[in-house]
Design an enzyme around this catalytic site. Structure first.
Site, mmCIF file in Angstrom:
data_model
loop_
_atom_site.group_PDB
_atom_site.id
_atom_site.type_symbol
_atom_site.label_atom_id
_atom_site.label_comp_id
_atom_site.label_asym_id
_atom_site.label_seq_id
_atom_site.Cartn_x
_atom_site.Cartn_y
_atom_site.Cartn_z
ATOM 1 N N SER A 80 -24.163 -42.499 50.226
ATOM 2 C CA SER A 80 -23.896 -41.393 49.454
ATOM 3 C C SER A 80 -25.371 -40.897 49.214
ATOM 4 O O SER A 80 -26.423 -41.384 49.487
ATOM 5 C CB SER A 80 -23.070 -41.376 48.178
ATOM 6 O OG SER A 80 -24.274 -42.350 47.451
ATOM 7 N N ASP B 103 -22.034 -40.216 53.366
ATOM 8 C CA ASP B 103 -20.940 -40.033 52.727
ATOM 9 C C ASP B 103 -21.088 -38.501 51.800
ATOM 10 O O ASP B 103 -21.876 -38.540 50.862
ATOM 11 C CB ASP B 103 -20.422 -41.240 51.702
ATOM 12 C CG ASP B 103 -19.201 -41.033 51.133
ATOM 13 O OD1 ASP B 103 -18.562 -40.283 51.556
ATOM 14 O OD2 ASP B 103 -18.947 -41.910 50.155
ATOM 15 N N ASP C 280 -19.200 -32.158 53.098
ATOM 16 C CA ASP C 280 -18.125 -31.855 52.311
ATOM 17 C C ASP C 280 -18.206 -30.307 51.516
ATOM 18 O O ASP C 280 -18.829 -30.186 50.545
ATOM 19 C CB ASP C 280 -18.212 -32.943 50.991
ATOM 20 C CG ASP C 280 -17.129 -32.657 50.010
ATOM 21 O OD1 ASP C 280 -16.167 -31.869 50.291
ATOM 22 O OD2 ASP C 280 -16.831 -33.567 49.029
ATOM 23 N N GLY D 11 -13.278 -43.149 42.203
ATOM 24 C CA GLY D 11 -13.589 -44.195 40.752
ATOM 25 C C GLY D 11 -12.716 -45.175 40.589
ATOM 26 O O GLY D 11 -11.773 -45.635 41.412
ATOM 27 N N HIS E 121 -10.390 -40.925 51.533
ATOM 28 C CA HIS E 121 -11.474 -41.200 50.582
ATOM 29 C C HIS E 121 -10.742 -42.138 49.286
ATOM 30 O O HIS E 121 -9.726 -41.756 49.088
ATOM 31 C CB HIS E 121 -12.280 -39.867 50.032
ATOM 32 C CG HIS E 121 -13.302 -39.554 51.060
ATOM 33 N ND1 HIS E 121 -14.400 -39.449 50.458
ATOM 34 C CD2 HIS E 121 -12.918 -39.198 52.175
ATOM 35 C CE1 HIS E 121 -15.264 -38.970 51.639
ATOM 36 N NE2 HIS E 121 -14.451 -38.858 52.804
ATOM 37 N N GLY E 122 -11.698 -42.166 48.303
ATOM 38 C CA GLY E 122 -10.944 -42.923 46.934
ATOM 39 C C GLY E 122 -9.807 -44.041 47.342
ATOM 40 O O GLY E 122 -8.981 -43.767 46.593
ATOM 41 N N ASN F 114 -12.143 -45.258 52.785
ATOM 42 C CA ASN F 114 -13.163 -45.432 52.036
ATOM 43 C C ASN F 114 -13.135 -46.483 51.079
ATOM 44 O O ASN F 114 -12.183 -45.945 50.063
ATOM 45 C CB ASN F 114 -13.813 -44.147 51.788
ATOM 46 C CG ASN F 114 -14.390 -43.147 52.683
ATOM 47 O OD1 ASN F 114 -14.201 -43.482 54.003
ATOM 48 N ND2 ASN F 114 -14.938 -42.138 52.432
ATOM 49 N N ASP G 197 -15.157 -48.183 47.916
ATOM 50 C CA ASP G 197 -16.482 -48.328 47.174
ATOM 51 C C ASP G 197 -16.375 -49.128 45.999
ATOM 52 O O ASP G 197 -16.703 -50.133 45.402
ATOM 53 C CB ASP G 197 -16.933 -47.068 46.696
ATOM 54 C CG ASP G 197 -18.534 -47.082 46.413
ATOM 55 O OD1 ASP G 197 -18.932 -48.297 46.216
ATOM 56 O OD2 ASP G 197 -19.094 -46.248 46.027
ATOM 57 N N SER G 198 -15.374 -48.596 45.010
ATOM 58 C CA SER G 198 -15.245 -49.138 43.677
ATOM 59 C C SER G 198 -14.751 -50.427 43.496
ATOM 60 O O SER G 198 -15.276 -51.372 42.660
ATOM 61 C CB SER G 198 -14.138 -48.267 42.726
ATOM 62 O OG SER G 198 -14.503 -46.787 42.625
HETATM 63 ZN ZN LIG Z 1 -15.386 -39.850 48.765
#
Ligand SMILES: [Zn+2]
Length: 340
Positions: A64, A101, A123, A200, A242-243, A285, A287-288
């Site tokens: 990111s 990202d 984005d 998140g 995403h997310g 994606n 990440d969290s």
């Molecule tokens: Zn994202």
């Protein structure tokens, strides 16, 4: 290698990286999704590479804008090169993509492309439609005209939640009527859509969820009807989610057991992501979940061994847990294991 203004200008092939074009083609026809794991330090990168080599999965390494600032651009490009060499040393030359990202401007995309990224996301999803089209097209024109084609991901629809500097109060689902026009006008290689995933750790408010007997929050299901509508209009076109962390309750419990506060944690159930991965969704994606795994292990060590002060003694277990998590995702959620 040209060097100017302290920036190391590199093309991604010199780093041993690939773009997403061929990988997405195979993923769409093969009914699986590529893992896109975020990283900003050595332990995360080691865990990603170890897990992807072990499961023989191609991988998209995601950075990111915040991570780029944190880790430093020059460090990052050589970390990516290190990752390529490390994978070979571990015995499997898996395809590796280095992807920006949530790029929010033409300038950051250009800068990443010139320093070795093989793929970027622009984005413009928060912009009015025509401005999103114009910005995305500009990035595509630049990326696609490089000597080595750099792939571009665009976004239509807005996700709720927070991810680094990206935040949106409410999600707006992608409107299927817009996708064909957007892809045609911009020339994007893949499209991130909004069908109910969210950035998140707290992806939904408790009142949006149902509760299991032991108090685990279950979010509203993803809008597979919108996804199907998009697939119908863009047959075989690579779609991105995403997310898509699942926010495993085991990690939340460990963090809370050792003094952390993780109120109202809720993610996307893995079965739903598995279902999405079998469709045109070919990049997911995550990440969290990695953040939770690392934090859980570090808190555990700190609490159980308060006299420990060698960073390897808490970053090591965190790295091992991360590797386990990513191998699990490749095998059980994304279906990318064995596809390298
Ligand atoms: Zn994202």
């Amino acid at each position: 290698m040209a060097v100017s203004d302290g920036e190391h200008l590199l093309v991604y092939k010199e780093l041993g990286l690939v773009n997403t074009v061929e990988l997405f083609k195979k993923a769409v026809t093969g009914g699986y999704a590529l893992p896109a794991y975020n990283f900003n330090n050595m332990e995360q990168l080691q865990a990603i590479i170890q897990a992807c080599v072990e499961t023989k999965s191609p991988v998209i390494l995601q950075v990111s804008a915040g991570a780029r600032k944190y880790a430093n651009q020059t460090m990052l490009q050589y970390m990516a090169k290190g990752a390529v060499e490390y994978a070979k040393e571990l015995g499997c030359d898996i395809p590796i993509v280095l992807h920006l990202d949530h790029g929010d401007s033409f300038e950051i995309c250009k800068s990443c492309i010139e320093s070795g990224f093989s793929s970027v996301m622009i984005d413009g999803s928060h912009l009015p439609y025509d401005e999103n089209v114009a910005l995305t097209r500009k990035v595509c024109e630049f990326a696609h005209s490089q000597k080595d084609y750099v792939s571009v991901e665009g976004e239509l629809g807005v996700l709720a939640g927070v991810e680094d500097e990206v935040s949106a109060e409410h999600s707006n689902y992608t409107q299927p009527e817009e996708v064909q026009d957007f892809v045609k006008k911009t020339g994007v290689d893949s499209l991130a859509i909004s069908i109910g995933t969210s950035h998140g750790r707290t992806k939904f408010k408790p009142e949006q969820c149902t509760k299991t007997a032991d108090g685990v929050l279950i979010p509203p299901p993803l809008r597979f009807d919108i996804l199907q509508e998009i697939e119908k209009r863009l047959p075989g076109f690579p779609i991105v989610l995403h997310g898509s962390s699942s926010v495993p309750i085991e990690y939340v419990k460990i963090i809370e057991q050792y003094g952390g506060k993780m109120k109202d944690s809720v993610g996307i159930p893995e079965e739903q992501l598995r279902k999405a991965a079998k469709s045109a969704v070919c990049k997911i994606n995550i990440d969290s979940d990695g953040r939770l795994a690392m934090t859980a292990m570090i808190r555990k060590v700190f609490s159980e061994k308060p006299d420990e002060f060698d960073p390897r003694k808490y970053l090591g277990p965190a790295r091992d847990e991360l590797k386990k998590l990513y191998a699990h995702k490749n095998q059980e959620v994304l279906g990318s294991a064995g596809k390298a």
